[in-house]
Design an enzyme around this catalytic site. Sequence first.
Site, PDB file in Angstrom:
ATOM      1  CG  HIS A 148       8.740  -1.415  -1.991  1.00  0.00           C
ATOM      2  ND1 HIS A 148       9.749  -2.352  -2.124  1.00  0.00           N
ATOM      3  CD2 HIS A 148       9.004  -0.759  -0.812  1.00  0.00           C
ATOM      4  CE1 HIS A 148      10.579  -2.270  -1.097  1.00  0.00           C
ATOM      5  NE2 HIS A 148      10.134  -1.319  -0.282  1.00  0.00           N
ATOM      6  CB  CYS A 206       4.853   7.238  -0.768  1.00  0.00           C
ATOM      7  SG  CYS A 206       5.086   8.760   0.181  1.00  0.00           S
ATOM      8  CB  ILE A 239       0.456  -1.917   0.018  1.00  0.00           C
ATOM      9  CG1 ILE A 239       0.650  -1.074   1.287  1.00  0.00           C
ATOM     10  CG2 ILE A 239       0.293  -3.390   0.351  1.00  0.00           C
ATOM     11  CD1 ILE A 239       1.836  -1.495   2.127  1.00  0.00           C
ATOM     12  CB  CYS A 247      13.157  -3.396   1.653  1.00  0.00           C
ATOM     13  SG  CYS A 247      11.747  -2.764   2.573  1.00  0.00           S
TER      14      CYS A 247
END
Length: 410
Positions: free
Chosen positions: A353, A229, A232, A85
């Site tokens: 993300h 959270c 995707i 990441c």
Amino acid sequence: MDPVYIIGVGMTRFGRHALTVRDLAQAAVTDALADAGVGAAQIGAVAFGNAVQGAMEGQFGIRGQIALRHMDFDAVPIINVENACASATTALNVAIGQVRAAVCDIALAVGAEKMTHSDSALSMAAFEGSWERADRDATIARLVALGRGMDTPAGLEEAPHTVFMDVYGAFAKFHMAQFGTTQRQLAVVAAKNHGHSVHNPRSQYQKALTVEQVLDARLIAWPMTLPMCSPISDGAAAAVVCNGAALARLGRARAVQVRAQVLMNGGRRADDDLERHISRRAARRAYDLAGLGPQDVDVVECHDATAFGEIQQSELLGFCALGEGGPLAESGATTLGGRVPFNPSGGLESKGHPIGATGLGQVFELVTQLRGEAGPRQVAGARIALAENGGGLMGVEEAAVAITILERAG
């Protein structure tokens, strides 16, 4: 070291796109070049960050060359970077290094990722390569032990199992047991970031949520609910960097100076030795290089792959004492209008993300803030900005952490 400047940035909207890695990369690079006022032929080196195209498409090599093949980067080095990441900020680190080493006077950093797929299991499988697979069982056992003393409440043990979020769940449980951090404090962070994202046209989600709505949402891995959270995502971001001579030649009045850029690897500390957490060590090094401290920072983009990530990083980056990240969030200090706003973009939870692009997405936001061009999410008077971008897992912390400190040049 000779100063390095960011003179152009570009970013697609993060989200779910019917686009390829090439489409996304070209769009971000085109915007970054236009923002910098330079053409592709003026770029002396390119660093291309991508983390999952190999796992998802079988494209393990020459990703940057393929993604940019229809652009005019003739014969220049294209350096492919994969660092979980933290891939995009690692690409920025390489581009800065090319300029500082006098390989060229203008370089380009790109991060691009296509994560959505008709097979959702394949999307999640990409994360399996970002920890030591041969030591998988021992790593899981260590994470489970980390959360001892803060058990999942009865009746919630059968929550859907996602390894990526279970890692953050273990970190959060440890923090809750050690410092009394609450699930509600995590919800405060998530609600704050979803509220910030309403004002970001490039954010994957643009819907404000209350603390209660966050708490009542579907459980992912206790104590994390879905709005806590990151999703995707697909997307790309890019930045053009240059030295002082090129800046003088180009006369770019909206330049932002890179005061420090530190990249470190982690995984060599005891579970409870937070003073040696790799984010804390990297931040201290960055502050030393910049001649600044957390008290000088006006705005932060941190790696909040979950809401707990922001609480933890607010402590490790020195904005409050260890254990006080939850109360800091509840105080409003990290909200727009507060003492040091965190993630005015909406953060990874809302902005999205796309992991190989995330770090440069943070840089895009901070450059926009330092230029005073962020509109309704603008941090008033922002002069110093900090980005924290982490990737992978080693032991009980990130395998790679990058800290970037930027300053308004004008």
